[in-house]
Design a protein around this motif. Structure first.
Motif, PDB file in Angstrom:
ATOM      1  N   SER A 225       0.838  -1.203   0.000  1.00  0.00           N
ATOM      2  CA  SER A 225       0.000   0.000   0.000  1.00  0.00           C
ATOM      3  C   SER A 225       0.870   1.248   0.000  1.00  0.00           C
ATOM      4  N   LEU A 226       2.139   1.081   0.367  1.00  0.00           N
ATOM      5  CA  LEU A 226       3.072   2.212   0.406  1.00  0.00           C
ATOM      6  C   LEU A 226       3.731   2.472  -0.946  1.00  0.00           C
ATOM      7  N   ILE A 227       3.348   1.744  -1.977  1.00  0.00           N
ATOM      8  CA  ILE A 227       4.021   1.881  -3.267  1.00  0.00           C
ATOM      9  C   ILE A 227       3.930   3.297  -3.822  1.00  0.00           C
ATOM     10  N   ALA A 228       2.841   3.997  -3.505  1.00  0.00           N
ATOM     11  CA  ALA A 228       2.685   5.369  -4.009  1.00  0.00           C
ATOM     12  C   ALA A 228       3.575   6.367  -3.272  1.00  0.00           C
ATOM     13  N   GLN A 229       4.318   5.912  -2.258  1.00  0.00           N
ATOM     14  CA  GLN A 229       5.265   6.802  -1.575  1.00  0.00           C
ATOM     15  C   GLN A 229       6.289   7.373  -2.550  1.00  0.00           C
ATOM     16  N   ILE A 230       6.581   6.648  -3.623  1.00  0.00           N
ATOM     17  CA  ILE A 230       7.548   7.149  -4.599  1.00  0.00           C
ATOM     18  C   ILE A 230       7.086   8.486  -5.177  1.00  0.00           C
ATOM     19  N   ALA A 231       5.771   8.700  -5.243  1.00  0.00           N
ATOM     20  CA  ALA A 231       5.268   9.979  -5.756  1.00  0.00           C
ATOM     21  C   ALA A 231       5.646  11.119  -4.818  1.00  0.00           C
ATOM     22  N   GLU A 232       5.644  10.869  -3.518  1.00  0.00           N
ATOM     23  CA  GLU A 232       6.037  11.908  -2.570  1.00  0.00           C
ATOM     24  C   GLU A 232       7.546  12.134  -2.626  1.00  0.00           C
ATOM     25  N   GLN A 233       8.313  11.058  -2.826  1.00  0.00           N
ATOM     26  CA  GLN A 233       9.759  11.236  -2.998  1.00  0.00           C
ATOM     27  C   GLN A 233      10.027  12.104  -4.224  1.00  0.00           C
ATOM     28  N   ILE A 234       9.254  11.873  -5.272  1.00  0.00           N
ATOM     29  CA  ILE A 234       9.435  12.608  -6.523  1.00  0.00           C
ATOM     30  C   ILE A 234       9.094  14.083  -6.366  1.00  0.00           C
ATOM     31  N   ASP A 235       8.170  14.412  -5.483  1.00  0.00           N
ATOM     32  CA  ASP A 235       7.837  15.820  -5.262  1.00  0.00           C
ATOM     33  C   ASP A 235       9.044  16.600  -4.747  1.00  0.00           C
ATOM     34  N   TYR A 236      10.019  15.895  -4.175  1.00  0.00           N
ATOM     35  CA  TYR A 236      11.291  16.518  -3.792  1.00  0.00           C
ATOM     36  C   TYR A 236      12.337  16.337  -4.894  1.00  0.00           C
ATOM     37  N   LEU A 237      12.422  15.118  -5.459  1.00  0.00           N
ATOM     38  CA  LEU A 237      13.460  14.817  -6.442  1.00  0.00           C
ATOM     39  C   LEU A 237      13.375  15.687  -7.692  1.00  0.00           C
ATOM     40  N   ARG A 238      12.204  16.219  -8.007  1.00  0.00           N
ATOM     41  CA  ARG A 238      12.082  17.069  -9.194  1.00  0.00           C
ATOM     42  C   ARG A 238      12.887  18.360  -9.047  1.00  0.00           C
ATOM     43  N   PHE A 239      13.360  18.657  -7.838  1.00  0.00           N
ATOM     44  CA  PHE A 239      14.178  19.847  -7.616  1.00  0.00           C
ATOM     45  C   PHE A 239      15.678  19.544  -7.652  1.00  0.00           C
ATOM     46  N   MET A 240      16.043  18.348  -8.141  1.00  0.00           N
ATOM     47  CA  MET A 240      17.463  18.024  -8.276  1.00  0.00           C
ATOM     48  C   MET A 240      18.125  18.985  -9.267  1.00  0.00           C
ATOM     49  N   PRO A 241      19.384  19.343  -9.029  1.00  0.00           N
ATOM     50  CA  PRO A 241      20.083  20.234  -9.967  1.00  0.00           C
ATOM     51  C   PRO A 241      20.405  19.492 -11.265  1.00  0.00           C
ATOM     52  N   PRO A 242      20.771  20.206 -12.319  1.00  0.00           N
ATOM     53  CA  PRO A 242      21.144  19.544 -13.573  1.00  0.00           C
ATOM     54  C   PRO A 242      22.293  18.552 -13.348  1.00  0.00           C
ATOM     55  N   LYS A 243      22.242  17.422 -14.015  1.00  0.00           N
ATOM     56  CA  LYS A 243      23.307  16.416 -13.905  1.00  0.00           C
ATOM     57  C   LYS A 243      24.438  16.783 -14.856  1.00  0.00           C
TER      58      LYS A 243
END
Length: 547
Positions: A225-243
């Protein structure tokens, strides 16, 4: 003229709101000033929740330690495999999971369905975590539960108003204390009560049944049921700097750790939650009824370590810090999901804070309805919807984009570039969700009932590429040319930082956020419009024709 002014005002209002949280669009390079480490720590701060301890305790008490450990292992493997492509796309292209979903088999409007699934995830887990915080306040400060529910809800609102800037600081500052309070009790138990390890592994659950595939899959279903937690991780990861070549190693390390790697910490917490529950059941009379409550789990260990007044204080502090760390993320991500869906369907932007309030109200109602007592049933049911969504997107990226090369490799989210609906993702998700939920309720026979999460995985994984092949990828892109000559990406493959003026708002937006308008300028020249302004264009006059 009034209609034009209204549209412009609506677009500008949405623009101002997204200067902090970028609710409706990709996160521009000009805003992403954090290092990979700061973004990663902020993302991992969101998994400080104590629900894992309850989940681990519940599945272990119901199915025994052996089945629980196998179930947690199955859960962790599935999360790692499905979470990687999603986390990579979010960090690489700086878009949230809704924007990824649009171009990964669902279409511009089709992803609204999955957005509602995610919004449900956020208020279900907000209510779960808020309930745990209320239990701590009742135990430590004798605050009635119903007031505790209200306090745990209201305290979150002001913390979420200002988006990533505030959340990043909150997560980074509170993590050291949280780690100390979390880890110390386990080290103490291992040193002071080493026999508790043997007791833990020998625990057979309420029924004392042995290890079985059925028991393991029932446990895995609750964890998934926690599989959608990745969406919350992504709400932060989208602010990663350019690689870039200079930060590549750190970029990959933090993307993997804060993306799919969140499950490592989640699985550990579930195991530790069961460990503490078994210790309480074995050593404290009458602990069966409270063994699945994290505040009691930590309180009893603290009492063995220090004076009672200090133990109570630290238990309450741990619960409050943990619940604030996760519930700011639940509230933030939920407000993004609701706002995105509403704006896309109605072309009206009421403001993210309206939906922040809505999410908190729904969570409060669930808490007052005492949802904690039937948590396993809620999570087991919800797991099927979450699995169907996440596995469908992961399959489209990994199989349809990279292996079959039917789905466009570069993500697309802009209105006018996508068809409104793409049957590839919707059929894969819909069939998986419906059939697995039917199995969960026994409608497909008692034999399949415990296998509903696995059924959801298999159906999504098989049907998504089959639909892509059957439709020949026809419904992914409505257009292949957005009418702008500037390159979309820089020399390292990162979204370009070049800016263009939006004809509707008059504001400069970065190249990946822009598209040519179907309305020419006063001199017949090409005008550009941001994806944000286009999403609130009720007339559709700016939408380029299909090509």
């Amino acid at each position: 003229m009034v209609d034009v002014d209204t549209r412009r005002a609506n677009s500008v209002a949405a623009t101002k709101e997204t200067l902090e949280d970028y609710t409706l669009r990709f996160a521009p390079r000009s805003y992403r000033k954090w290092s990979p480490a700061v973004v990663g720590v902020s993302a991992l701060g969101g998994i400080a929740y104590l629900a894992d301890f309850s989940i681990g305790a519940n599945i272990g008490i119901a199915n025994g330690t052996g089945n629980a450990l196998l179930g947690i292992g199955i859960f962790a493997v599935i999360i790692m495999i499905t979470g990687f492509p999603l986390a990579y796309y979010a960090a690489r292209y700086n878009i949230d999971l809704d924007l990824i979903t649009r171009g990964s088999g669902f279409g511009y409007y089709g992803s609204v369905v999955t957005n509602l699934v995610f919004a449900s995830f956020t208020f279900i887990f907000f209510a779960t975590e808020g309930s745990i915080m209320a239990q701590g306040l009742e135990l430590g400060l004798h605050i009635p539960l119903w007031i505790g529910y209200l306090v745990s809800t209201l305290i979150i609102f002001p913390l979420v108003i200002y988006g990533m800037n505030t959340l990043a600081k909150l997560q980074v500052w509170t993590t050291p204390l949280w780690l100390l309070l979390m880890v110390a009790p386990f080290l103490f138990l291992l040193v002071r009560h080493p026999d508790s390890v043997g007791t833990f592994f020998a625990y057979g659950g309420k029924d004392g049944a042995g290890v079985s595939i059925t028991g393991a899959l029932l446990a895995a279903g609750v964890c998934l049921s926690l599989i959608a937690q990745i969406a919350e991780q992504i709400d932060y990861l989208r602010f990663m700097p350019p690689k870039t070549p200079e930060n590549s190693r750190k970029w990959w390390s933090w993307m993997l750790l804060a993306g799919p790697g969140w499950v490592i910490f989640g699985a550990i917490k579930q195991v530790l939650g069961l460990f503490l529950a078994v210790y309480l059941i074995a050593n404290i009379p009458g602990a069966q009824d409270i063994a699945n409550q994290p505040v009691h789990q930590f309180l009893e260990i603290y009492r063995d370590m220090m004076p009672g007044w200090l133990a109570m204080t630290l238990a309450v502090v741990l619960v409050v810090i943990s619940q604030i760390k996760i519930n700011v993320t639940n509230a933030y991500s939920g407000s993004l999901a609701w706002t995105n869906s509403f704006t896309r369907v109605t072309k009206t932007y009421p403001g993210r804070l309206v939906f922040l309030g809505l999410n908190l109200v729904i969570a409060l109602v669930l808490m007052e309805a005492n949802m904690f007592d039937f948590l396993n049933d809620i999570l087991g049911f919800y797991a099927n919807c979450g699995i169907a969504w996440i596995v469908t997107i992961a399959t489209d990226i990994a199989i349809n984009k990279y292996l079959l090369k039917i789905s466009p490799k570069q993500p697309e989210f802009r209105r006018g570039m996508l068809y409104n609906v793409n049957p590839v993702g919707l059929v894969g998700f819909g069939a998986s969700a419906v059939l697995s939920i039917m199995a969960f309720f026994g409608l497909l026979g008692e034999t399949l009932k415990p296998y509903s999460p696995i059924l959801a995985v298999v159906i999504s994984f098989v049907l998504t590429p089959l639909m892509a092949v059957a439709t020949k990828g026809k419904y992914y892109l409505r257009r292949t040319d957005d009418g702008i000559d500037l390159p979309m990406f820089d020399e390292y493959g990162n979204p370009s930082g070049e800016t263009l003026p939006c004809a509707v708002t008059g504001i400069e937006f970065e190249r990946p956020d822009m598209i040519a308008s179907a309305v020419p300028g006063p001199e017949g020249e090409i005008q550009y419009i941001s994806s944000l302004a286009l999403s609130t264009d009720k007339s559709g006059s700016h939408v380029l024709p299909e090509r």
